[in-house]
Enzyme design. Structure first.
Site, short mmCIF file in Angstrom:
data_model
loop_
_atom_site.label_atom_id
_atom_site.label_comp_id
_atom_site.label_asym_id
_atom_site.label_seq_id
_atom_site.Cartn_x
_atom_site.Cartn_y
_atom_site.Cartn_z
N GLU A 104 0.84 -1.20 0.00
CA GLU A 104 0.00 0.00 0.00
C GLU A 104 0.87 1.25 0.00
O GLU A 104 1.98 1.23 0.53
CB GLU A 104 -0.88 0.02 1.26
CG GLU A 104 -2.29 -0.47 1.05
CD GLU A 104 -3.18 0.50 0.28
OE1 GLU A 104 -2.68 1.39 -0.44
OE2 GLU A 104 -4.41 0.34 0.38
N ASP A 108 -4.48 5.24 5.97
CA ASP A 108 -5.02 6.48 6.53
C ASP A 108 -6.10 6.11 7.55
O ASP A 108 -5.79 5.84 8.71
CB ASP A 108 -5.55 7.30 5.34
CG ASP A 108 -6.06 8.67 5.70
OD1 ASP A 108 -5.66 9.19 6.75
OD2 ASP A 108 -6.85 9.24 4.93
N PHE A 157 -2.27 15.88 4.07
CA PHE A 157 -2.52 15.22 2.79
C PHE A 157 -1.24 15.28 1.96
O PHE A 157 -0.75 16.36 1.64
CB PHE A 157 -3.68 15.88 2.05
CG PHE A 157 -4.10 15.10 0.85
CD1 PHE A 157 -4.97 14.02 0.97
CD2 PHE A 157 -3.60 15.40 -0.41
CE1 PHE A 157 -5.32 13.27 -0.14
CE2 PHE A 157 -3.95 14.65 -1.52
CZ PHE A 157 -4.82 13.59 -1.38
N ARG A 170 1.72 12.20 -9.12
CA ARG A 170 2.17 10.83 -8.86
C ARG A 170 3.64 10.66 -9.24
O ARG A 170 4.33 9.78 -8.73
CB ARG A 170 1.34 9.82 -9.67
CG ARG A 170 -0.11 9.69 -9.22
CD ARG A 170 -0.73 8.45 -9.84
NE ARG A 170 -2.19 8.48 -9.78
CZ ARG A 170 -2.91 8.07 -8.75
NH1 ARG A 170 -2.33 7.60 -7.68
NH2 ARG A 170 -4.22 8.12 -8.79
P1 5GP Z 1 -7.84 4.66 3.88
O1 5GP Z 1 -8.85 3.68 3.40
O2 5GP Z 1 -6.79 4.03 4.77
O3 5GP Z 1 -8.48 5.86 4.53
O4 5GP Z 1 -7.13 5.29 2.64
C1 5GP Z 1 -6.35 4.55 1.80
C2 5GP Z 1 -6.20 5.23 0.46
O5 5GP Z 1 -6.59 6.61 0.47
C3 5GP Z 1 -4.73 5.26 0.09
O6 5GP Z 1 -4.36 4.05 -0.55
C4 5GP Z 1 -4.63 6.47 -0.79
O7 5GP Z 1 -4.97 6.13 -2.12
C5 5GP Z 1 -5.68 7.41 -0.22
N1 5GP Z 1 -5.05 8.39 0.69
C6 5GP Z 1 -5.12 8.41 2.04
N2 5GP Z 1 -4.41 9.43 2.55
C7 5GP Z 1 -3.87 10.06 1.49
C8 5GP Z 1 -2.99 11.19 1.37
O8 5GP Z 1 -2.54 11.84 2.31
N3 5GP Z 1 -2.63 11.52 0.09
C9 5GP Z 1 -3.10 10.85 -1.00
N4 5GP Z 1 -2.68 11.28 -2.19
N5 5GP Z 1 -3.91 9.78 -0.91
C10 5GP Z 1 -4.29 9.39 0.33
#
Ligand code: 5GP
Length: 181
Positions: A104, A108, A157, A170
């Site tokens: 991953e 988050d 973020f 990216r």
């Molecule tokens: P979660 O389900 O853990 O909240 O989020 C997972 C996905 O959200 C990550 O694989 C990523 O694609 C996106 N994400 C979470 N935090 C960030 C961040 O700070 N920046 C970006 N670009 N994507 C994030």
């Protein structure tokens, strides 16, 4: 600290340099290699965000590796999680009887990885482990074990090294924070 000016109203402030990432990825690769003792492993690259990390990590692991891709979507065009995990592309082969490491970009809220672990376990792998470049513990909504972790970061973020903001950034070789003027 230096920054790149990428648009009139945005700048990216470096959080983790390309050099620091390379060093940590090499360490993670060694750790994974050590733990698996010559056994075959399937790396599952979670698209799109982990494609850069997975490419570097794969080359830091000297084991019989297979690499597969899983497409997920949990974010819209903004920076807030929708909380809904959608599979947009499934694996190309079964994983039953194999050691699996899910790669991953960032954990988050933990919702995406928790959902993926549950899904993959239904397919009878020998083991499922998680390797994430980044972790934002402040935002956790579910408890997830990250077996191999690159960096713990504060609640900002981030973009770069595979991570996007509305599909941009990216390709940055480092991890940074978008600042709006
Ligand atoms: P979660 O389900 O853990 O909240 O989020 C997972 C996905 O959200 C990550 O694989 C990523 O694609 C996106 N994400 C979470 N935090 C960030 C961040 O700070 N920046 C970006 N670009 N994507 C994030």
């Amino acid at each position: 600290m230096w920054y790149a000016r990428l648009a009139m109203s945005e700048r990216i402030v470096t959080m983790i340099t390309a050099e620091a990432i390379a060093e940590r990825v090499a360490e993670l690769g060694k750790q994974i290699q050590h733990d698996h003792k010559g056994e075959p492993v399937v790396l599952i690259c979670v698209l799109k965000g982990s494609f850069v990390f997975a490419a570097d990590l794969a080359r830091a692991i000297d084991l019989p590796l297979r690499i597969d891709f899983l497409g997920t979507r949990s974010y819209g065009e903004g920076t807030e999680s929708s909380g809904v995990v959608q599979i947009t592309q499934d694996l190309s082969k079964p994983i039953n009887g194999e050691h699996v490491i899910v790669v991953e970009d960032i954990v988050d809220t933990g919702l995406t990885i928790a959902h993926l672990i549950d899904l993959l376990r239904t397919r009878n792998p020998l083991s499922v482990k998680v390797c994430s470049l980044l972790h934002k513990p402040a935002r956790a909504k579910v408890q997830v074990t990250v077996d191999y972790l690159g960096f713990t970061i504060e609640d900002k973020f981030v973009v770069g090294y595979g991570l996007d903001f509305a599909e941009r950034y990216r390709n940055l070789p480092y991890i940074g924070v978008v600042e709006h003027a």
